[in-house]
Design a protein around this motif. Structure first.
Motif, PDB file in Angstrom:
ATOM      1  N   VAL A  14      20.477  83.375  23.356  1.00 38.51           N
ATOM      2  CA  VAL A  14      20.201  83.876  24.694  1.00 38.51           C
ATOM      3  C   VAL A  14      21.173  83.166  25.612  1.00 38.51           C
ATOM      4  O   VAL A  14      21.239  81.940  25.637  1.00 38.51           O
ATOM      5  N   LEU A  15      21.953  83.951  26.341  1.00 39.44           N
ATOM      6  CA  LEU A  15      22.915  83.404  27.292  1.00 39.44           C
ATOM      7  C   LEU A  15      22.403  83.594  28.708  1.00 39.44           C
ATOM      8  O   LEU A  15      21.608  84.491  28.978  1.00 39.44           O
ATOM      9  N   GLU A  19      24.404  83.612  37.910  1.00 38.81           N
ATOM     10  CA  GLU A  19      23.513  84.445  38.714  1.00 38.81           C
ATOM     11  C   GLU A  19      22.087  84.451  38.172  1.00 38.81           C
ATOM     12  O   GLU A  19      21.215  85.116  38.693  1.00 38.81           O
ATOM     13  N   GLY A  20      21.863  83.700  37.064  1.00 39.45           N
ATOM     14  CA  GLY A  20      20.525  83.642  36.489  1.00 39.45           C
ATOM     15  C   GLY A  20      20.181  84.862  35.653  1.00 39.45           C
ATOM     16  O   GLY A  20      19.014  85.108  35.374  1.00 39.45           O
ATOM     17  N   ASN A  52      12.101  87.715  27.827  1.00 41.27           N
ATOM     18  CA  ASN A  52      10.962  88.338  28.515  1.00 41.27           C
ATOM     19  C   ASN A  52      10.067  87.324  29.210  1.00 41.27           C
ATOM     20  O   ASN A  52       9.500  87.629  30.266  1.00 41.27           O
ATOM     21  N   SER A  53       9.970  86.122  28.672  1.00 38.75           N
ATOM     22  CA  SER A  53       9.104  85.119  29.302  1.00 38.75           C
ATOM     23  C   SER A  53       9.816  84.312  30.393  1.00 38.75           C
ATOM     24  O   SER A  53       9.151  83.713  31.239  1.00 38.75           O
ATOM     25  N   HIS A  54      11.140  84.289  30.385  1.00 41.07           N
ATOM     26  CA  HIS A  54      11.878  83.476  31.363  1.00 41.07           C
ATOM     27  C   HIS A  54      12.565  84.279  32.467  1.00 41.07           C
ATOM     28  O   HIS A  54      12.819  83.746  33.548  1.00 41.07           O
ATOM     29  N   TRP A  55      12.893  85.520  32.207  1.00 40.20           N
ATOM     30  CA  TRP A  55      13.603  86.330  33.211  1.00 40.20           C
ATOM     31  C   TRP A  55      12.590  87.233  33.894  1.00 40.20           C
ATOM     32  O   TRP A  55      12.512  88.422  33.637  1.00 40.20           O
TER      33      TRP A  55
END
Length: 72
Positions: A14-15, A19-20, A52-55
């Motif tokens: 996961v990159l 810009e997050g 899905n849990s972080h973005w």
């Protein structure tokens, strides 16, 4: 030849960019400039779960900063 971005049997990273924004990235392909590893090499499913849990806020960081300035 199969698409390396869709191969369920490969491992992925996961990159994240400045810009997050997150990206599911095949571990076998060089990381593009401007991106950093947010979650180490793992299964496609594990990486998608991480994203899905972080973005949770799809707005780029620059937009979030502008909105905070407007609220000041």
């Amino acid at each position: 030849m199969t698409n390396p971005f869709e191969n369920k049997d490969s491992t992925y990273l996961v990159l994240i960019n400045d810009e997050g924004q997150y990206s599911l990235w095949p571990a076998s392909i060089a990381i593009p400039h401007g991106w950093n590893i947010a979650f180490a090499e793992n299964t496609r499913a594990a990486c998608l779960n991480y994203i899905n849990s972080h973005w949770t806020d799809m707005r780029p960081n620059s937009l979030k900063k502008m909105e905070r300035k407007d609220m000041s």
